[in-house]
Design an enzyme around this catalytic site. Structure first.
Site, PDB file in Angstrom:
ATOM      1  N   HIS A   1      -9.578   1.230   4.540  1.00  0.00           N
ATOM      2  CA  HIS A   1      -8.326   1.439   5.284  1.00  0.00           C
ATOM      3  C   HIS A   1      -8.602   2.423   6.423  1.00  0.00           C
ATOM      4  CE1 HIS A   1      -4.287   2.800   6.266  1.00  0.00           C
ATOM      5  NE2 HIS A   1      -3.868   1.660   5.735  1.00  0.00           N
TER       6      HIS A   1
ATOM      7  N   SER B   1       3.215  -2.029  10.449  1.00  0.00           N
ATOM      8  CA  SER B   1       4.655  -2.094  10.706  1.00  0.00           C
ATOM      9  C   SER B   1       5.266  -3.459  10.373  1.00  0.00           C
ATOM     10  CB  SER B   1       4.951  -1.669  12.153  1.00  0.00           C
ATOM     11  OG  SER B   1       4.513  -0.330  12.360  1.00  0.00           O
TER      12      SER B   1
ATOM     13  N   GLY C   1       2.791  -0.954   4.333  1.00  0.00           N
ATOM     14  CA  GLY C   1       2.871   0.445   3.942  1.00  0.00           C
ATOM     15  C   GLY C   1       4.320   0.883   3.778  1.00  0.00           C
ATOM     16  N   GLY C   2       4.890   1.423   4.840  1.00  0.00           N
ATOM     17  CA  GLY C   2       6.241   2.013   4.779  1.00  0.00           C
ATOM     18  C   GLY C   2       7.290   1.098   4.166  1.00  0.00           C
TER      19      GLY C   2
ATOM     20  N   GLU D   1      -7.082   4.903   7.438  1.00  0.00           N
ATOM     21  CA  GLU D   1      -6.915   6.320   7.078  1.00  0.00           C
ATOM     22  C   GLU D   1      -8.158   6.844   6.353  1.00  0.00           C
ATOM     23  OE1 GLU D   1      -3.108   5.858   5.119  1.00  0.00           O
ATOM     24  OE2 GLU D   1      -2.276   5.283   7.067  1.00  0.00           O
TER      25      GLU D   1
ATOM     26  N   ASN E   1       0.868  -1.181   0.000  1.00  0.00           N
ATOM     27  CA  ASN E   1       0.000   0.000   0.000  1.00  0.00           C
ATOM     28  C   ASN E   1       0.902   1.229   0.000  1.00  0.00           C
ATOM     29  OD1 ASN E   1      -1.833   2.025   0.490  1.00  0.00           O
ATOM     30  ND2 ASN E   1      -2.284   1.418   2.609  1.00  0.00           N
ATOM     31  N   TRP E   2       1.040   1.830  -1.169  1.00  0.00           N
ATOM     32  CA  TRP E   2       1.962   2.972  -1.275  1.00  0.00           C
ATOM     33  C   TRP E   2       1.362   4.253  -0.709  1.00  0.00           C
ATOM     34  CZ3 TRP E   2       4.223   2.423  -6.950  1.00  0.00           C
ATOM     35  CH2 TRP E   2       5.127   1.347  -6.975  1.00  0.00           C
ATOM     36  N   LYS E   3       0.082   4.255  -0.428  1.00  0.00           N
ATOM     37  CA  LYS E   3      -0.603   5.463   0.061  1.00  0.00           C
ATOM     38  C   LYS E   3      -0.343   6.617  -0.926  1.00  0.00           C
ATOM     39  CE  LYS E   3      -0.215   3.466   4.598  1.00  0.00           C
ATOM     40  NZ  LYS E   3      -0.256   3.625   6.039  1.00  0.00           N
TER      41      LYS E   3
ATOM     42  N   GLY F   1       2.195   2.414  10.677  1.00  0.00           N
ATOM     43  CA  GLY F   1       3.160   3.501  10.495  1.00  0.00           C
ATOM     44  C   GLY F   1       3.870   3.920  11.770  1.00  0.00           C
TER      45      GLY F   1
ATOM     46  N   GLU G   1      -5.705  -4.727  10.501  1.00  0.00           N
ATOM     47  CA  GLU G   1      -4.682  -3.715  10.757  1.00  0.00           C
ATOM     48  C   GLU G   1      -5.034  -2.943  12.025  1.00  0.00           C
ATOM     49  OE1 GLU G   1      -2.438  -2.564   6.930  1.00  0.00           O
ATOM     50  OE2 GLU G   1      -4.184  -1.288   7.088  1.00  0.00           O
TER      51      GLU G   1
END
Ligand code: PGA
Length: 270
Positions: free
Chosen positions: A113, A231, A252-253, A115, A9-11, A191, A185
């Site tokens: 998600h 994470s 993600g990250g 967010e 997930n590159w956001k 993150g 999640e």
């Protein structure tokens, strides 16, 4: 046997040029990957470019607009989007429909998600409507669920996941439920570098599977792939994959760098 699924997930990260550079490094690094499905979820603007790198532009572009294709990894690496509208088309300024995603080769779409839920006020009902719209257009949803730190401290983890899972699956056929990917999640782990312990994540994901079993039957629940997200890094993926109920990860990250995401995909091999 559920095939592990690892999604990036590159956001809201990466220009088209950066996305292409990632793919040029990532593709050879997973050339020998078998038994694991990888999904790359770029921002909307980079979907076509990443899809072209995957050879994943399945429905042809209108003539003249065809992008260069490569057949490498067409089967193992899929293209995903990070969101979509619940409506099929019309006066919804700024929105993107499932059919539009399909046209550029998308097969998966991340929905609900945290967010989106917290920053864009997406409700359980809206997420459920999007999940249904995704299937109606032939996309496979990755339905995200998870509790906040406050909910966890209040002992509400399982009830929040149950509510979000049942609302997200509402209105689907049993066959669609079986095909849905769920991503557990915990919001506090996203993150933050504070990943949920693998045993703990397995217990919670087992409870989510039990919710699906209660509503749709054990054989459906046994087919649903449930990812852990929050994470996930190259050095902890193996712990998660060693757990009974964990079928992959939403990353993600650590998915922003090709070598790191390739290591996570390789680490998911059985
Ligand atoms: P993270 O993000 O891996 O950076 O924690 C996960 C996600 O938001 O899907």
């Amino acid at each position: 046997m559920r095939t592990p699924i690892i999604a990036a997930n590159w956001k809201m990260n990466k220009t088209i040029a950066e996305a292409i550079a990632f793919m040029e490094a990532f593709t050879p690094a997973v050339a020998d990957l078998t038994g694991v499905e990888a999904v790359i979820c770029p921002p909307f603007t980079a979907l076509a470019a990443v899809g072209a790198k995957l050879g994943g532009i399945r429905p042809a572009f209108p003539s003249g607009a065809k992008l260069a294709m490569s057949s490498e990894n067409a089967a193992r690496v899929a293209l995903g989007a990070q969101n979509m509208a619940k409506e099929a088309q019309g006066a919804f300024t700024g929105e993107i429909s499932a059919t539009m995603l399909k046209e550029v080769g998308v097969t998966y779409v991340v929905l609900g998600h945290s967010e989106r839920r917290t920053l864009y006020a997406e409700t359980d009902e809206l997420v459920g409507a999007k999940v249904k719209a995704a299937f109606d257009a032939g996309l496979t949803p990755i339905l995200c669920v998870g509790e906040t730190l406050e909910e966890r401290e209040d002992g509400l983890t399982d009830s929040v996941n149950k509510r979000q899972t049942l609302a997200g699956l509402a209105g689907l056929t049993a066959d669609q439920v079986a095909k849905t990917v769920i991503a557990y999640e915990p919001v506090w782990a996203i993150g933050t570098g504070k990943n949920c312990g693998s045993g703990d994540a397995n217990t919670t994901i087992g409870a989510i599977r039990a919710v699906v079993a209660e509503a749709y039957g054990q054989s459906i629940a046994d087919q649903v792939r449930i990812q852990y997200g929050g994470s996930v890094k190259p050095n902890n993926i193996a712990e998660y994959m060693g757990q009974e109920h964990i079928d992959g990860a939403l990353v993600g990250g650590a998915a922003l760098e090709a070598a790191s995401f390739a290591q996570i995909c390789q680490g998911a091999k059985a």
